[in-house]
Design an enzyme around this catalytic site. Structure first.
Site, PDB file in Angstrom:
ATOM      1  N   ARG A  16      49.259  40.223  42.816  1.00 39.57           N
ATOM      2  CA  ARG A  16      48.760  40.103  41.666  1.00 39.57           C
ATOM      3  C   ARG A  16      47.621  41.219  41.269  1.00 39.57           C
ATOM      4  O   ARG A  16      46.961  41.268  40.270  1.00 39.57           O
ATOM      5  CB  ARG A  16      48.222  38.778  41.104  1.00 39.57           C
ATOM      6  CG  ARG A  16      49.412  37.866  40.541  1.00 39.57           C
ATOM      7  CD  ARG A  16      48.997  36.374  40.227  1.00 39.57           C
ATOM      8  NE  ARG A  16      48.649  35.841  41.542  1.00 39.57           N
ATOM      9  CZ  ARG A  16      47.894  34.465  41.589  1.00 39.57           C
ATOM     10  NH1 ARG A  16      47.443  34.169  40.433  1.00 39.57           N
ATOM     11  NH2 ARG A  16      47.784  33.941  42.582  1.00 39.57           N
ATOM     12  N   ASN A 227      42.587  36.876  43.161  1.00 37.14           N
ATOM     13  CA  ASN A 227      43.804  37.026  43.107  1.00 37.14           C
ATOM     14  C   ASN A 227      44.220  37.923  42.283  1.00 37.14           C
ATOM     15  O   ASN A 227      45.429  38.752  42.502  1.00 37.14           O
ATOM     16  CB  ASN A 227      44.778  35.538  42.633  1.00 37.14           C
ATOM     17  CG  ASN A 227      44.454  34.420  43.677  1.00 37.14           C
ATOM     18  OD1 ASN A 227      44.956  34.829  44.708  1.00 37.14           O
ATOM     19  ND2 ASN A 227      44.023  33.344  43.261  1.00 37.14           N
ATOM     20  N   ALA A 380      11.125  77.411  33.277  1.00 34.20           N
ATOM     21  CA  ALA A 380      12.528  76.774  32.808  1.00 34.20           C
ATOM     22  C   ALA A 380      13.317  78.024  33.212  1.00 34.20           C
ATOM     23  O   ALA A 380      13.182  79.087  32.921  1.00 34.20           O
ATOM     24  CB  ALA A 380      12.315  76.831  31.193  1.00 34.20           C
ATOM     25  N   SER A 405       9.761  82.227  33.532  1.00 34.67           N
ATOM     26  CA  SER A 405      11.145  81.451  33.188  1.00 34.67           C
ATOM     27  C   SER A 405      12.120  82.497  33.270  1.00 34.67           C
ATOM     28  O   SER A 405      12.084  83.730  33.445  1.00 34.67           O
ATOM     29  CB  SER A 405      11.107  81.208  31.582  1.00 34.67           C
ATOM     30  OG  SER A 405       9.987  80.131  31.517  1.00 34.67           O
TER      31      SER A 405
HETATM   32  C1  UD1 Z   1      45.477  27.186  49.635  1.00 33.94           C
HETATM   33  C2  UD1 Z   1      45.612  25.571  50.258  1.00 33.94           C
HETATM   34  C3  UD1 Z   1      44.808  24.944  49.037  1.00 33.94           C
HETATM   35  C4  UD1 Z   1      43.636  25.429  48.507  1.00 33.94           C
HETATM   36  C5  UD1 Z   1      43.786  26.796  47.995  1.00 33.94           C
HETATM   37  C6  UD1 Z   1      42.325  27.386  47.706  1.00 33.94           C
HETATM   38  C7  UD1 Z   1      46.973  25.369  51.928  1.00 33.94           C
HETATM   39  C8  UD1 Z   1      48.346  24.948  52.185  1.00 33.94           C
HETATM   40  N1  UD1 Z   1      46.628  25.185  50.575  1.00 33.94           N
HETATM   41  O1  UD1 Z   1      46.514  27.209  48.815  1.00 33.94           O
HETATM   42  O2  UD1 Z   1      44.858  23.673  49.299  1.00 33.94           O
HETATM   43  O3  UD1 Z   1      43.300  24.756  47.031  1.00 33.94           O
HETATM   44  O4  UD1 Z   1      44.103  27.619  49.186  1.00 33.94           O
HETATM   45  O5  UD1 Z   1      42.465  28.821  47.393  1.00 33.94           O
HETATM   46  O6  UD1 Z   1      46.385  25.756  52.825  1.00 33.94           O
HETATM   47  N2  UD1 Z   1      47.262  33.203  53.810  1.00 33.94           N
HETATM   48  C9  UD1 Z   1      47.689  34.092  55.053  1.00 33.94           C
HETATM   49  N3  UD1 Z   1      48.869  33.797  55.513  1.00 33.94           N
HETATM   50  C10 UD1 Z   1      49.961  32.701  55.029  1.00 33.94           C
HETATM   51  C11 UD1 Z   1      49.435  32.257  53.767  1.00 33.94           C
HETATM   52  C12 UD1 Z   1      47.854  32.477  53.288  1.00 33.94           C
HETATM   53  O7  UD1 Z   1      46.930  34.702  55.778  1.00 33.94           O
HETATM   54  O8  UD1 Z   1      50.910  32.762  55.287  1.00 33.94           O
HETATM   55  C13 UD1 Z   1      45.809  33.460  53.432  1.00 33.94           C
HETATM   56  C14 UD1 Z   1      45.889  34.521  52.126  1.00 33.94           C
HETATM   57  O9  UD1 Z   1      45.711  35.745  52.407  1.00 33.94           O
HETATM   58  C15 UD1 Z   1      44.638  33.887  51.482  1.00 33.94           C
HETATM   59  C16 UD1 Z   1      44.619  32.366  52.048  1.00 33.94           C
HETATM   60  O10 UD1 Z   1      45.441  32.341  53.358  1.00 33.94           O
HETATM   61  O11 UD1 Z   1      43.346  34.401  51.871  1.00 33.94           O
HETATM   62  C17 UD1 Z   1      45.006  31.167  51.023  1.00 33.94           C
HETATM   63  O12 UD1 Z   1      46.451  31.534  50.564  1.00 33.94           O
HETATM   64  P1  UD1 Z   1      46.865  31.296  49.447  1.00 33.94           P
HETATM   65  O13 UD1 Z   1      48.313  31.519  49.073  1.00 33.94           O
HETATM   66  O14 UD1 Z   1      45.955  31.707  48.281  1.00 33.94           O
HETATM   67  O15 UD1 Z   1      46.599  29.916  49.435  1.00 33.94           O
HETATM   68  P2  UD1 Z   1      47.180  28.592  48.340  1.00 33.94           P
HETATM   69  O16 UD1 Z   1      48.764  28.342  48.649  1.00 33.94           O
HETATM   70  O17 UD1 Z   1      46.946  29.033  46.859  1.00 33.94           O
HETATM   71 CA    CA Z   2      44.891  30.978  46.475  1.00 35.03          CA
END
Ligand code: UD1
Ligand code: CA
Length: 458
Positions: A16, A227, A380, A405
Site C-alpha cells: 500500500r 501501511n 555588493a 562593488s
Molecule cells: C498483526 C497481529 C495483530 C495486530 C496487528 C498490529 C498477528 C497474527 N496479528 O496483524 O494481532 O493487531 O499486527 O498491527 O500477528 N511480518 C513479517 N512476516 C510475515 C508477516 C508479517 O515479517 O510473514 C511483519 C510485517 O512486516 C509487519 C508485522 O510483521 O511489520 C505485522 O504484519 P501485518 O501483516 O501488518 O500484521 P497484521 O496481520 O496486520
Molecule cells: Ca498491520
C-alpha cells in the site's frame, strides 16, 4: 541480568506504500522507519538485534550498513508473524528474554517497552495493547470474567461479539526465550488466513500456566504502524510534535511548534527563538540567544551565541561565530567558517571560505575557496572567480581590505592588508598591502552626443 534479544519483523511487502522503496526504508524525521526501531532496541541495551527481512532485503541491509552488530535473517515467504519469528529462532540465545518489535512501528518509546522486558525477565508473557475507538483490522485481546487475558483473536477469525472489543494487540510482546521457542515451533496455521499467527502463543501461555501480562500504551502513536503514505505523514507529524516539545522543554521559543521540522539532532542554548517554517537536518547546535527567522534550513551546522539569522537562509556544513548576522536570503555552503560579528547579507553565497571577525559581506556576492581577514568590507556584486574550468584556486584577502562593488577576484590572487580594490575591477594579479587596484576602463565623455536615428519613411 538475563540478556535481551530484540527480533524486528520487517518482511512485509508494504504494497500500500505504492513504492519501489521497501516500506521500512521510508523515513520519519529523516530516518528510516527501521532505523528508529533499531535505535529503540539499542536504547534498551539489547545484546542482540535480529531483523527478519523479506521484500527488498538487500536494499534494507545496505541502508542499515552503518548499524553495527545487527543480525539478518530472511523470511523468503511471508507466512505470518509466527513464521517470521520462527526464522529468527536459530539466532536466538537459549536463555534470556526476547522482545518482538515491528520494523514499521517507529515511535514506540523505550520507556514504554522496559516494563514488558522486566515482566519477561520474571517469567511472564508481556503484551503491549492499546484501546482504540476504531479497532478495525487489529487482533482483539480476549479476557475472561476475572479480567485475565486468555487469547488474541484476529479480526478475520473473530465472532461479532469479539469484534466489538476495543482493546487490541499492538503486536509488540516480550517473553522468556526458552518459552517463546517452545510456543513458536508449536504454532499451526488453521485459521481464516492460513497464516502462522504469533498471537496464538497467548493461548499457549495460558495453557502452560505462564502468566500473561498486558501493558496498555496511553499514546496510540506509539503503537501505530505505517501501511500507507497517509499513515507515514501522520507519524511524521507525531514525531515532529515530540521534537518541538523537546526543544521547548530545553528552553527554546517556537513561534509555531507545528511549523518546525527536525530531521536529526538539534541542541539549543538558552533563550533561542525560532520562527515558523524552519527545518533542521543532521546535527545542528545553536548557542544562547540565537534567533532564526522564518523559512530557513540549517544542516550540520554550529551557530554561536547571539547570532541572528534572518528569513530564507540555507546554511549547511557551516560554523557561525558569536554575534554574526546572516541573511535574509543567504546561502552558506559546506566549510564556511564565520568569525564573531561577521555580517552576511542578502543573496550572498559562501563555500569553503573563512571570514575573520567583524568583516562584512552585505549584498549579492559569491565567495568560494577564500580566506578573508578581519574588518574587511566586501562590496555588493563581488565574485571570487575560483574555478578555471578544471581546478579550484584560492582568494586571500588581508585584514582591513576594502573590495569595491562589482569586482571580480580572479584566483589565485591575494589582496593585501589594508588594500583597496576600486569598484568594477577585475583583479587577476596580487594587490600589495595598502595599495589601490583599479582596472576600470578609462571614462570617455562626448559632449552633445547624437544618437543614431531610424531612416525616415518616404
Ligand atoms: C498483526 C497481529 C495483530 C495486530 C496487528 C498490529 C498477528 C497474527 N496479528 O496483524 O494481532 O493487531 O499486527 O498491527 O500477528 N511480518 C513479517 N512476516 C510475515 C508477516 C508479517 O515479517 O510473514 C511483519 C510485517 O512486516 C509487519 C508485522 O510483521 O511489520 C505485522 O504484519 P501485518 O501483516 O501488518 O500484521 P497484521 O496481520 O496486520
Ligand atoms: Ca498491520
Amino acid at each position: 541480568m538475563q540478556q535481551l534479544s530484540v527480533v524486528i519483523l520487517a518482511a512485509g511487502k508494504g504494497k500500500r506504500m505504492v513504492s519501489d522503496l521497501p516500506k521500512v526504508l521510508h523515513a520519519v524525521g529523516g530516518k528510516p522507519l527501521l532505523g528508529h526501531v533499531l535505535a529503540t532496541a539499542s536504547c534498551l541495551e539489547a545484546a542482540t538485534r535480529i531483523v527478519v527481512y523479506g521484500h527488498g532485503g538487500e536494499a534494507v541491509k545496505t541502508a542499515c550498513a552503518g548499524e553495527a552488530g545487527v543480525l539478518w535473517v530472511e523470511q523468503a515467504e511471508q507466512l505470518g508473524t509466527g513464521h517470521a519469528v520462527a526464522q529468527a529462532l536459530p539466532l536466538l540465545a537459549e536463555t534470556g528474554v526476547v522482545l518482538v518489535l515491528y520494523g514499521d512501528v517507529p515511535l514506540t518509546r523505550a520507556e514504554t517497552l522496559r516494563p514488558l522486558v522486566e515482566a519477561a525477565r520474571h517469567g511472564r508473557l508481556a503484551l503491549l495493547t492499546v484501546e482504540l475507538t476504531d479497532p478495525d483490522g487489529y487482533g482483539r485481546i480476549v479476557r475472561d470474567e476475572s479480567g485475565q487475558v486468555r487469547r488474541i483473536v484476529e479480526e478475520k477469525d473473530a465472532t461479532p461479539a469479539e469484534r466489538g472489543l476495543r482493546e487490541v494487540n499492538t503486536g509488540i510482546l516480550a517473553a522468556p526465550a526458552a518459552k517463546l521457542r517452545g510456543w513458536v515451533v508449536g504454532l499451526g496455521n488453521d485459521n481464516a488466513q492460513g497464516e502462522y499467527y504469533l498471537t496464538d502463543i497467548v493461548a499457549l501461555a495460558v495453557r502452560d500456566d505462564v502468566p500473561v501480562e498486558p501493558f496498555t500504551v496511553v499514546d496510540p502513536a506509539e503503537a501505530q504502524g505505517v501501511n500507507d503514505r497517509r499513515q507515514l505523514a501522520e507519524l511524521e507529524r507525531c514525531y515532529q510534535r515530540r521534537r518541538a516539545e523537546a526543544l521547548m522543554c530545553g528552553g527554546a521559543t517556537l513561534l509555531d511548534p507545528a511549523r518546525v521540522d527536525v530531521r536529526g539532532t538539534v541542541t539549543t542554548g538558552r533563550d533561542v527563538v525560532i520562527d515558523a517554517n524552519v527545518v533542521f537536518e543532521g546535527t545542528v547546535c545553536l548557542g544562547d540567544r540565537v534567533r532564526i527567522g522564518p523559512f530557513c534550513l540549517l544542516r550540520d551546522t554550529v551557530i554561536g551565541d547571539d547570532v541572528e539569522i534572518l528569513s530564507h537562509c540555507r546554511i549547511e556544513g557551516a560554523e557561525v561565530g558569536a554575534g554574526a548576522q546572516i541573511g535574509p536570503f543567504a546561502r552558506l555552503r559546506p566549510e564556511t567558517q564565520l568569525a564573531a560579528g561577521v555580517h552576511i547579507g542578502n543573496f550572498v553565497e559562501t563555500k569553503k571560505t573563512r571570514i575573520g571577525p567583524g568583516s562584512k559581506v552585505n549584498h549579492l556576492t559569491y565567495l568560494g575557496d577564500a580566506e578573508i581577514g578581519t574588518r574587511v568590507n566586501v562590496g555588493a556584486g563581488t565574485i571570487t572567480c575560483n574555478y578555471d574550468g578544471a581546478n579550484k584556486h584560492k582568494t586571500l584577502i588581508g585584514d582591513d581590505a576594502f573590495i569595491g562593488s562589482n569586482s571580480s577576484l580572479v584566483a589565485p590572487v591575494r589582496i593585501g592588508q589594508g588594500a583597496t580594490v576600486g569598484a568594477g575591477s577585475s583583479v587577476s594579479r596580487d594587490v600589495p598591502d595598502g595599495g589601490l587596484c583599479l582596472t576600470r576602463a578609462p571614462r570617455k565623455d562626448v559632449l552633445h552626443w547624437q544618437r543614431p536615428v531610424k531612416p525616415k519613411k518616404s
